[in-house]
Design a protein around this motif. Structure first.
Motif, PDB file in Angstrom:
ATOM      1  N   ASP A 128      -3.872   8.946   4.209  1.00  0.00           N
ATOM      2  CA  ASP A 128      -5.299   9.194   4.423  1.00  0.00           C
ATOM      3  C   ASP A 128      -6.131   8.340   3.475  1.00  0.00           C
ATOM      4  OD1 ASP A 128      -7.745  10.232   5.159  1.00  0.00           O
ATOM      5  OD2 ASP A 128      -7.354  12.260   4.473  1.00  0.00           O
ATOM      6  N   LEU A 129      -5.719   8.275   2.207  1.00  0.00           N
ATOM      7  CA  LEU A 129      -6.432   7.447   1.234  1.00  0.00           C
ATOM      8  C   LEU A 129      -6.358   5.969   1.606  1.00  0.00           C
ATOM      9  CD1 LEU A 129      -5.282   9.253  -2.043  1.00  0.00           C
ATOM     10  CD2 LEU A 129      -7.626   9.170  -1.159  1.00  0.00           C
ATOM     11  N   ALA A 130      -5.222   5.550   2.125  1.00  0.00           N
ATOM     12  CA  ALA A 130      -5.077   4.146   2.517  1.00  0.00           C
ATOM     13  C   ALA A 130      -6.001   3.801   3.683  1.00  0.00           C
ATOM     14  CB  ALA A 130      -3.619   3.867   2.892  1.00  0.00           C
ATOM     15  N   LYS A 131      -6.133   4.701   4.643  1.00  0.00           N
ATOM     16  CA  LYS A 131      -7.021   4.459   5.782  1.00  0.00           C
ATOM     17  C   LYS A 131      -8.475   4.283   5.335  1.00  0.00           C
ATOM     18  CE  LYS A 131      -4.208   7.038   9.114  1.00  0.00           C
ATOM     19  NZ  LYS A 131      -4.115   8.290   9.904  1.00  0.00           N
ATOM     20  N   LYS A 137      -1.309  -1.154  -1.308  1.00  0.00           N
ATOM     21  CA  LYS A 137       0.118  -1.368  -1.527  1.00  0.00           C
ATOM     22  C   LYS A 137       0.336  -2.665  -2.269  1.00  0.00           C
ATOM     23  CE  LYS A 137       4.490  -1.118   1.065  1.00  0.00           C
ATOM     24  NZ  LYS A 137       5.097  -1.000   2.422  1.00  0.00           N
ATOM     25  N   THR A 138       1.284  -2.657  -3.198  1.00  0.00           N
ATOM     26  CA  THR A 138       1.599  -3.856  -3.971  1.00  0.00           C
ATOM     27  C   THR A 138       2.856  -4.525  -3.419  1.00  0.00           C
ATOM     28  OG1 THR A 138       2.844  -2.514  -5.552  1.00  0.00           O
ATOM     29  CG2 THR A 138       0.518  -2.930  -6.048  1.00  0.00           C
ATOM     30  N   GLU A 139       3.149  -5.688  -3.938  1.00  0.00           N
ATOM     31  CA  GLU A 139       4.267  -6.476  -3.416  1.00  0.00           C
ATOM     32  C   GLU A 139       5.602  -5.763  -3.564  1.00  0.00           C
ATOM     33  OE1 GLU A 139       4.262 -10.296  -5.196  1.00  0.00           O
ATOM     34  OE2 GLU A 139       2.395 -10.947  -4.224  1.00  0.00           O
ATOM     35  N   ASP A 140       5.734  -4.923  -4.598  1.00  0.00           N
ATOM     36  CA  ASP A 140       7.032  -4.254  -4.790  1.00  0.00           C
ATOM     37  C   ASP A 140       7.186  -3.013  -3.921  1.00  0.00           C
ATOM     38  OD1 ASP A 140       5.375  -2.403  -6.002  1.00  0.00           O
ATOM     39  OD2 ASP A 140       6.610  -2.172  -7.806  1.00  0.00           O
ATOM     40  N   GLY A 141       6.139  -2.662  -3.137  1.00  0.00           N
ATOM     41  CA  GLY A 141       6.232  -1.510  -2.251  1.00  0.00           C
ATOM     42  C   GLY A 141       5.625  -0.239  -2.799  1.00  0.00           C
ATOM     43  N   SER A 142       5.022  -0.307  -4.000  1.00  0.00           N
ATOM     44  CA  SER A 142       4.338   0.855  -4.568  1.00  0.00           C
ATOM     45  C   SER A 142       2.921   0.957  -4.014  1.00  0.00           C
ATOM     46  CB  SER A 142       4.290   0.753  -6.101  1.00  0.00           C
ATOM     47  OG  SER A 142       5.583   0.767  -6.664  1.00  0.00           O
ATOM     48  N   TRP A 143       2.327   2.162  -4.126  1.00  0.00           N
ATOM     49  CA  TRP A 143       0.948   2.389  -3.702  1.00  0.00           C
ATOM     50  C   TRP A 143       0.135   2.874  -4.895  1.00  0.00           C
ATOM     51  CZ3 TRP A 143      -1.103   1.797   1.284  1.00  0.00           C
ATOM     52  CH2 TRP A 143      -0.176   1.471   2.283  1.00  0.00           C
ATOM     53  N   ARG A 181      -6.878   2.866 -15.535  1.00  0.00           N
ATOM     54  CA  ARG A 181      -6.325   1.809 -14.715  1.00  0.00           C
ATOM     55  C   ARG A 181      -5.890   2.408 -13.397  1.00  0.00           C
ATOM     56  NH1 ARG A 181      -1.935  -0.033 -18.937  1.00  0.00           N
ATOM     57  NH2 ARG A 181      -2.325   2.089 -19.669  1.00  0.00           N
ATOM     58  N   ASP A 182      -5.883   1.632 -12.356  1.00  0.00           N
ATOM     59  CA  ASP A 182      -5.417   2.141 -11.073  1.00  0.00           C
ATOM     60  C   ASP A 182      -4.056   2.803 -11.274  1.00  0.00           C
ATOM     61  OD1 ASP A 182      -7.686   1.015 -10.080  1.00  0.00           O
ATOM     62  OD2 ASP A 182      -6.676  -0.579  -8.955  1.00  0.00           O
ATOM     63  N   PHE A 183      -3.928   4.013 -10.786  1.00  0.00           N
ATOM     64  CA  PHE A 183      -2.711   4.781 -11.074  1.00  0.00           C
ATOM     65  C   PHE A 183      -1.836   4.886  -9.833  1.00  0.00           C
ATOM     66  CE2 PHE A 183      -6.184   7.725 -10.140  1.00  0.00           C
ATOM     67  CZ  PHE A 183      -5.667   8.518  -9.117  1.00  0.00           C
ATOM     68  N   ALA A 184      -0.558   5.051 -10.075  1.00  0.00           N
ATOM     69  CA  ALA A 184       0.429   5.054  -9.005  1.00  0.00           C
ATOM     70  C   ALA A 184       0.350   6.332  -8.185  1.00  0.00           C
ATOM     71  CB  ALA A 184       1.827   4.889  -9.576  1.00  0.00           C
ATOM     72  N   LEU A 185       0.286   6.158  -6.875  1.00  0.00           N
ATOM     73  CA  LEU A 185       0.391   7.262  -5.931  1.00  0.00           C
ATOM     74  C   LEU A 185       1.814   7.400  -5.407  1.00  0.00           C
ATOM     75  CD1 LEU A 185      -2.810   6.409  -3.849  1.00  0.00           C
ATOM     76  CD2 LEU A 185      -2.612   8.237  -5.544  1.00  0.00           C
ATOM     77  N   TRP A 186       2.461   6.260  -5.225  1.00  0.00           N
ATOM     78  CA  TRP A 186       3.833   6.218  -4.687  1.00  0.00           C
ATOM     79  C   TRP A 186       4.564   5.092  -5.390  1.00  0.00           C
ATOM     80  CZ3 TRP A 186       6.475   9.556  -1.853  1.00  0.00           C
ATOM     81  CH2 TRP A 186       7.658   9.140  -1.228  1.00  0.00           C
ATOM     82  N   LYS A 187       5.728   5.377  -5.950  1.00  0.00           N
ATOM     83  CA  LYS A 187       6.449   4.403  -6.759  1.00  0.00           C
ATOM     84  C   LYS A 187       7.683   3.890  -6.021  1.00  0.00           C
ATOM     85  CE  LYS A 187       5.042   6.586 -11.084  1.00  0.00           C
ATOM     86  NZ  LYS A 187       5.486   7.036 -12.420  1.00  0.00           N
ATOM     87  N   ALA A 188       7.709   2.608  -5.812  1.00  0.00           N
ATOM     88  CA  ALA A 188       8.903   2.007  -5.213  1.00  0.00           C
ATOM     89  C   ALA A 188      10.084   2.200  -6.150  1.00  0.00           C
ATOM     90  CB  ALA A 188       8.663   0.521  -4.962  1.00  0.00           C
ATOM     91  N   PRO A 189      11.277   2.430  -5.621  1.00  0.00           N
ATOM     92  CA  PRO A 189      12.418   2.746  -6.482  1.00  0.00           C
ATOM     93  C   PRO A 189      12.978   1.516  -7.180  1.00  0.00           C
ATOM     94  CG  PRO A 189      13.124   2.659  -4.198  1.00  0.00           C
ATOM     95  CD  PRO A 189      11.629   2.478  -4.182  1.00  0.00           C
ATOM     96  N   LYS A 190      13.425   1.750  -8.407  1.00  0.00           N
ATOM     97  CA  LYS A 190      14.213   0.741  -9.103  1.00  0.00           C
ATOM     98  C   LYS A 190      15.639   0.803  -8.545  1.00  0.00           C
ATOM     99  CE  LYS A 190      11.528   1.001 -13.398  1.00  0.00           C
ATOM    100  NZ  LYS A 190      10.535   1.994 -12.956  1.00  0.00           N
ATOM    101  N   PRO A 191      16.446  -0.237  -8.763  1.00  0.00           N
ATOM    102  CA  PRO A 191      17.815  -0.239  -8.214  1.00  0.00           C
ATOM    103  C   PRO A 191      18.586   1.014  -8.627  1.00  0.00           C
ATOM    104  CG  PRO A 191      17.259  -2.402  -9.050  1.00  0.00           C
ATOM    105  CD  PRO A 191      16.126  -1.504  -9.453  1.00  0.00           C
TER     106      PRO A 191
END
Length: 492
Positions: A128-131, A137-143, A181-191
């Motif tokens: 909803d926030l993205a709409k 979204k960033t290059e690593d897949g986080s929001w 600073r812009d804060f993470a809503l969704w964190k792409a996983p590390k390996p």
């Protein structure tokens, strides 16, 4: 009587009442279950408990939602170090948290919301926030949340962020409390990191989105009250407001309730200072759960409490004095004629008790009113100037006091035994005070047998043996009380 409570959002003391009907919708930030809770944490949970208990005493039904953060940076780090999945790591500390709440007589919320059980609601909110272009979204897949697009950012903490720029980001849960600073809503996983496969891509939720999603899921928009420790005001609660109000374009919470943290012996509590205590640490030192509760709520929630061991010893005596007074009132020889002076004093104490709690939960003045009753009641009992109506009035006020303070029920021995059993299971008996080990060398059945033997000796007029048994029990921390109602015993 109206409850007036300080609102962090407006910086004013305001009336707290449900918007709709008689149910007050309140959300309180719960624990992150990566370790045992410390007494600073429990001061916040206890003050929220006092609030909800007083609401109920006033006839207001709280619908209280508390979250359990069971996935975050610390949990992932600690679970990895322990070599277990987070689903195996967190239940141990969640169970311990609720055991500690029980020991402190904290009522459970109506709804307990675990982050890992509400991932779909978080994903939906982020989408909803993205709409609406509040999330990107960033290059690593986080929001991330775009703070620059929410001009009211800082209205809770009263910080000025007018100069913030879009794109400066932070992706960890523990970060600078003074920066925005812009804060993470969704964190792409590390390996190899635990994650969920969702329409956002693989990852896990950021800390802040958890509370926004679960608060609105279980309580709807426009909460009556949001509560937590003062350390959560910024950035956590500020971020909750930003993302919630950006999504709904409605007020997220009308009233904000923040509890100040405590000092320990005049210093900030920390492991490096050697003054970091969990509830279990204190129980194993021989302190009673009821006294710990009494001390943590003795100072009003907006004032800093200085936790000291002298203070804890004093509260142990204070609780015992209250329990002894209630027992005296219950067993007092009351006449048919009411003592008018005592009736007036009881009414004054009742009025002062309710006025203190109604005025921003002033627990210090509320308990002072009850100790005024103790002094007046004891004097009347000693002078044998007590009527049946006086007894009823005093017991009624004590019941109302305990509905909020919850220290009169004597279940301390149960929780001491619980702590000792836990220490034995966890190989922590070296942390138990020698005095406590000595006091608990005897089981309840063994103590009762010795008490019965002493009673029989007294009946046989063998007072030397009776005194010997009393002294032996006293050395092991067991006190005997002889009264007209019989013989009672209790552990120190």
């Amino acid at each position: 009587m109206t409850l007036r409570l300080f609102n962090t959002l407006t910086s004013q003391v305001e009336e707290l009442a449900p918007v709709d009907g008689n149910e007050l919708r309140m959300y309180a930030c719960g624990p992150t279950v990566y370790d045992y809770g410390h007494i600073g944490n429990f001061r916040t949970f206890l003050q929220v408990d006092v609030l909800r208990r007083f609401l109920k005493l006033q006839g207001i039904a709280p619908r209280h939602v508390m979250n359990i953060t069971d996935v975050d940076d610390k949990i992932i780090r600690n679970a990895a170090a322990a070599g277990v999945p987070i689903g195996e790591y967190t239940p141990r500390f969640e169970n311990a948290f609720f055991e500690d709440l029980d020991a402190l007589s904290v009522e459970k919320p109506e709804v307990i919301a675990r982050a890992t059980e509400n991932i779909p609601s978080m994903v939906e909110l982020i989408e909803d926030l993205a709409k609406q272009d509040y999330a990107y979204k960033t290059e690593d897949g986080s929001w991330y949340f775009r703070i620059a697009k929410f001009p009211e950012y800082g209205k809770l903490s009263k910080k000025d962020f007018s100069g913030i720029t879009d794109g400066a980001r932070v992706d960890v849960d523990e970060y600078d409390k003074d920066s925005a600073r812009d804060f993470a809503l969704w964190k792409a996983p590390k390996p190899g990191e635990y994650h969920w496969e969702t329409s956002l891509g693989p990852g896990r939720p950021g800390w802040h989105i958890e509370c926004s999603a679960m608060a609105t899921k279980f309580l709807g928009d426009g909460l009556d009250l949001h509560a937590g420790g003062e350390d959560l005001m910024f950035p956590h609660h500020e971020n909750e407001i930003a993302q919630s109000e950006s999504a709904s374009h409605k007020c997220f919470a009308r009233h904000w309730f923040h509890v100040r943290f405590l000092l320990v012996e005049g210093r900030k509590m920390s492991k490096s200072e050697g003054n970091f205590y969990t509830l279990r640490d204190l129980l194993l030192k021989g302190y009673k759960a009821s006294a710990i509760r009494m001390l943590l709520i003795s100072v009003p929630y907006r004032q800093q409490l200085n936790f000291t061991f002298d203070g804890l010893a004093a509260e142990t005596g204070a609780v015992e004095r209250l329990r002894t007074f209630r027992d005296r009132v219950r067993s007092a020889q009351a006449g048919t004629e009411t003592n008018p002076e005592l009736a007036d004093e009881t009414a004054r104490c009742r009025r002062n008790f309710f006025e203190a709690l109604s005025n921003d939960l002033n627990t210090a003045e509320a308990r002072a009113a009850i100790f005024d009753l103790v002094r007046a009641g004891n004097a009347a009992i000693d002078a044998k100037k007590l009527g049946a109506e006086n007894v009823t009035q005093m017991l009624d006020l004590l019941s109302q006091f305990d509905a909020v303070f919850a220290v009169l029920e004597d279940n301390d021995a149960r929780w001491t035994k619980f702590a000792l059993d836990w220490a034995a299971r966890e190989n922590r008996l070296d942390q138990v005070s020698p005095e406590l080990l000595a006091q608990n060398a005897l089981g309840d059945e063994e103590i009762q047998a010795l008490v019965d033997k002493r009673t029989a000796a007294k009946r046989a007029r063998n007072f030397a043996l009776a005194d010997q048994i009393r002294n032996e029990l006293a050395e092991k921390g067991v006190l005997i009380e002889d009264s007209k109602d019989g013989v009672r015993w209790k552990r120190k």
